[in-house]
Motif scaffolding. Sequence first.
Motif, short mmCIF file in Angstrom:
data_model
loop_
_atom_site.label_atom_id
_atom_site.label_comp_id
_atom_site.label_asym_id
_atom_site.label_seq_id
_atom_site.Cartn_x
_atom_site.Cartn_y
_atom_site.Cartn_z
N PRO A 40 58.41 27.04 53.17
CA PRO A 40 57.43 26.97 54.26
C PRO A 40 58.06 27.51 55.54
O PRO A 40 59.28 27.55 55.70
N ARG A 41 57.23 27.90 56.47
CA ARG A 41 57.73 28.37 57.76
C ARG A 41 58.06 27.20 58.67
O ARG A 41 59.02 27.24 59.42
N TRP A 42 57.24 26.17 58.59
CA TRP A 42 57.42 24.98 59.42
C TRP A 42 57.18 23.73 58.57
O TRP A 42 56.41 23.76 57.61
N VAL A 43 57.79 22.61 58.95
CA VAL A 43 57.46 21.29 58.38
C VAL A 43 57.34 20.30 59.53
O VAL A 43 57.92 20.50 60.61
N ARG A 44 56.58 19.25 59.30
CA ARG A 44 56.42 18.21 60.31
C ARG A 44 56.21 16.88 59.60
O ARG A 44 55.93 16.82 58.40
N ALA A 45 56.34 15.78 60.37
CA ALA A 45 56.12 14.43 59.84
C ALA A 45 55.18 13.69 60.78
O ALA A 45 55.41 13.66 62.00
N SER A 46 54.14 13.09 60.20
CA SER A 46 53.14 12.37 61.00
C SER A 46 52.90 10.99 60.40
O SER A 46 53.08 10.77 59.20
N SER A 47 52.47 10.07 61.25
CA SER A 47 52.15 8.71 60.81
C SER A 47 50.66 8.56 60.57
O SER A 47 49.84 9.06 61.35
N TYR A 48 50.34 7.84 59.50
CA TYR A 48 48.95 7.52 59.18
C TYR A 48 48.85 6.02 58.87
O TYR A 48 49.75 5.45 58.25
N LEU A 49 47.78 5.42 59.29
CA LEU A 49 47.48 4.04 58.93
C LEU A 49 46.70 4.04 57.62
O LEU A 49 45.65 4.69 57.52
N TYR A 50 47.20 3.34 56.62
CA TYR A 50 46.56 3.26 55.30
C TYR A 50 46.05 1.85 55.06
O TYR A 50 46.67 0.86 55.46
N ARG A 51 44.93 1.77 54.39
CA ARG A 51 44.45 0.48 53.85
C ARG A 51 43.72 0.75 52.56
O ARG A 51 43.20 1.85 52.33
N PHE A 52 43.66 -0.26 51.69
CA PHE A 52 42.92 -0.11 50.45
C PHE A 52 41.42 -0.02 50.73
O PHE A 52 40.89 -0.76 51.58
N ALA A 53 40.75 0.86 50.01
CA ALA A 53 39.30 0.95 50.12
C ALA A 53 38.65 -0.27 49.49
O ALA A 53 39.13 -0.81 48.49
N SER A 54 37.57 -0.72 50.09
CA SER A 54 36.80 -1.81 49.49
C SER A 54 36.11 -1.30 48.22
O SER A 54 36.07 -0.08 47.97
N ARG A 55 35.54 -2.18 47.45
CA ARG A 55 34.85 -1.75 46.23
C ARG A 55 33.66 -0.86 46.58
O ARG A 55 33.40 0.14 45.90
N ALA A 56 32.95 -1.20 47.66
CA ALA A 56 31.80 -0.38 48.06
C ALA A 56 32.26 1.00 48.51
O ALA A 56 31.64 2.02 48.17
N GLU A 57 33.33 1.07 49.28
CA GLU A 57 33.86 2.36 49.74
C GLU A 57 34.31 3.21 48.57
O GLU A 57 34.10 4.42 48.54
N PHE A 58 34.94 2.58 47.59
CA PHE A 58 35.41 3.33 46.43
C PHE A 58 34.24 3.89 45.63
O PHE A 58 34.28 5.04 45.18
N ARG A 59 33.17 3.09 45.47
CA ARG A 59 32.00 3.58 44.73
C ARG A 59 31.36 4.76 45.46
O ARG A 59 30.86 5.70 44.83
N GLU A 60 31.40 4.74 46.78
CA GLU A 60 30.74 5.79 47.56
C GLU A 60 31.57 7.07 47.64
O GLU A 60 31.02 8.17 47.55
N THR A 61 32.88 6.95 47.78
CA THR A 61 33.72 8.13 48.04
C THR A 61 34.69 8.47 46.92
O THR A 61 35.21 9.59 46.87
N GLY A 62 35.00 7.50 46.04
CA GLY A 62 36.01 7.73 45.01
C GLY A 62 37.42 7.63 45.57
O GLY A 62 38.40 7.92 44.85
N GLU A 63 37.57 7.22 46.82
CA GLU A 63 38.88 7.09 47.45
C GLU A 63 39.41 5.67 47.30
O GLU A 63 38.70 4.70 47.57
#
Length: 486
Positions: A442-465
Amino acid sequence: MDWVSWFEAPEYGFARQVLQRGTAALYFIALLSTLNQFPALLGERGLLPVPRYLAGGRRLLRPTLFRWRYSDRLLRVVCWTGMGIAATLVAGLPQLGPPWVPMVAFLALWLLYMSIVNVGQTFYGFGWEILLLEMGFTVAFLGSDQTPPPRTILILLVWLLFRLEFGAGMIKIRGGSEWRNLTALFYHHETQPMPGPLSRQAHLLPRAFHRMEVLGNHAAQLVVPFFLFAPQPLAGIAAGIVVFTQLWLVGSGNFAWLNWSAIVLAFAAVSDPVAHAVLPFLPLDRQAAAAGGQTPLWWLAVVLAVTVLLLVLSYWPIRNLFSSGQLMNASFNRWRLVNTYGAFGTVTRHRVEIVVEGTLDEEPDAPDTAWREYAFKGKPGDVHALPRQWAPYHLRLDWLMWFLPLRTVHEEWFYAFLHKLLDADQPTLRLLHQDPFDGGRPRWVRASSYLYRFASRAEFRETGERWVRMPLYEDIPPLSLPRRHT
C-alpha cells in the motif's frame, strides 16, 4: 508397602492419565502457536526482535536457551522438539516406562517453553503462559504406569487449581463495582478480548440471567475451590462444578488454553470411583497399581523433595492472595513456579476496536481516497462476520490489538506492525485473515478507533450485521515509507 501407603493414591489412576495427557496436549498447542507466530512477531525480523532484546544491555534474570544466541532456525528446532515430546506423552508412551521417563519428558517441555516465554516480551505476557509452565513442572512428578500416583503431587495440583480459581475470584471482589453489584456480565460477553461464535447469543440473554451468571461465578471461584480438598465424593463434585463453569467459558469466548488448563487440573480431585460413577464405561481397575507397581525409595525421595520445594514457594502466593494489593498473574521466582493468577478484576463497558486500513492512492487526505481494511483472524472487524472459535489455540497479535485502546496505540510493536504492512512483509501478512492488497504494497496505512457493539436480534434480521460500529477518531494518521529513488 504399608509404610508408603499414605503416599500412594492408586485410586487416582484415571486422574493421572487426564493430567499427563491433557497437559501434554496443551503444550503441543502452545508450541504449535509459537511455531506459526513467533518468527513474525519476535524473530530475527519480527516486530520486537529477540536478538535486539538480548543485545539491549540487560542480563536476563530468567533462564532461557536463547540467552547467548537466538535464530529463527533454533526457535523452530525448539518448537518441533517440544511438539515431538508432547505427542509421545499424549500417546502415553513415556508413561509405560519407569517414573523418571515421563518426568524427564515433562521437565524438557517446561524448560523448552520457559525459554520461549522468557524472551517473548509483551507477546508472552499472558497469565496462561506461566500457568502452563507450572502445570508442566508439577505434572512431571506424577510418575508412570509402573507406580501409583503420588498423593502429594495430586494435592499440589489441586492447590494450583485453587490458586487459579480463588485468586480470580478475589481479584473480582476487590476490583470493579460491577462484580459486587452483579452487572459485570451485562458487558463482558460483548467486550471480552476475542469473542467466539456464541458470544453474541450469550450477550443477548436476559439481564436476570447475567446476574445469575455473576452469582454462579462468585460461588464457583470463592466457595467451591475449598471443597476440592474435601473427602470424596465432595471433592469430585467440586471438580465437576469447575469443569461445568469452565466449559461455559469455553463456549462463550476465546481464552487460549486458560479454561482448558482449569478443566485438566480439576481431574486432580476426581477419584476413579467418582469418574466411573459419571462415566460408567470407564474401567475401575487401578492402572497405577499394575504389576510391580510399588513406589521405589528413590522416587519417593524425589517426589517429597519437590513437594517441600513447592510448599516453601507457596508462601508468597498465599501472602498475595490475602493482600489488599493483590497481584494478578505474577511470578515470585525466576523458574515461574507457584505463581499467582487472576483476570478481569474490572470489566470494560464499551468495546473500542482499532481498525487498520491501507490505500494505494497518492493523496491520503483526499475526500475520494479509497481505504481498504485489513482483516484479522480473531479480532472483530467485518460487521457481518461470525466470530470464530480459536481457543485453545492462541492468536497473540489479535489479543494485543484488544489492549491497544485500553493502554495506548503508540506501542513500539504496533508501529513496527504498520511498517511491515507498508513493506508487504509476507510473514506478517500471514498473521492476518485477509490482505486487501493481495501481497502488494500500500502507499499509506492508518489506524482508527471504532466503537463496536453486538447487533440486537431485530437489527441482525434487518441488516445481517452481527456488529454495529461507529467511527470515533483517527489514532494514527496516514503513514508511508520513504520513496525509493532510482
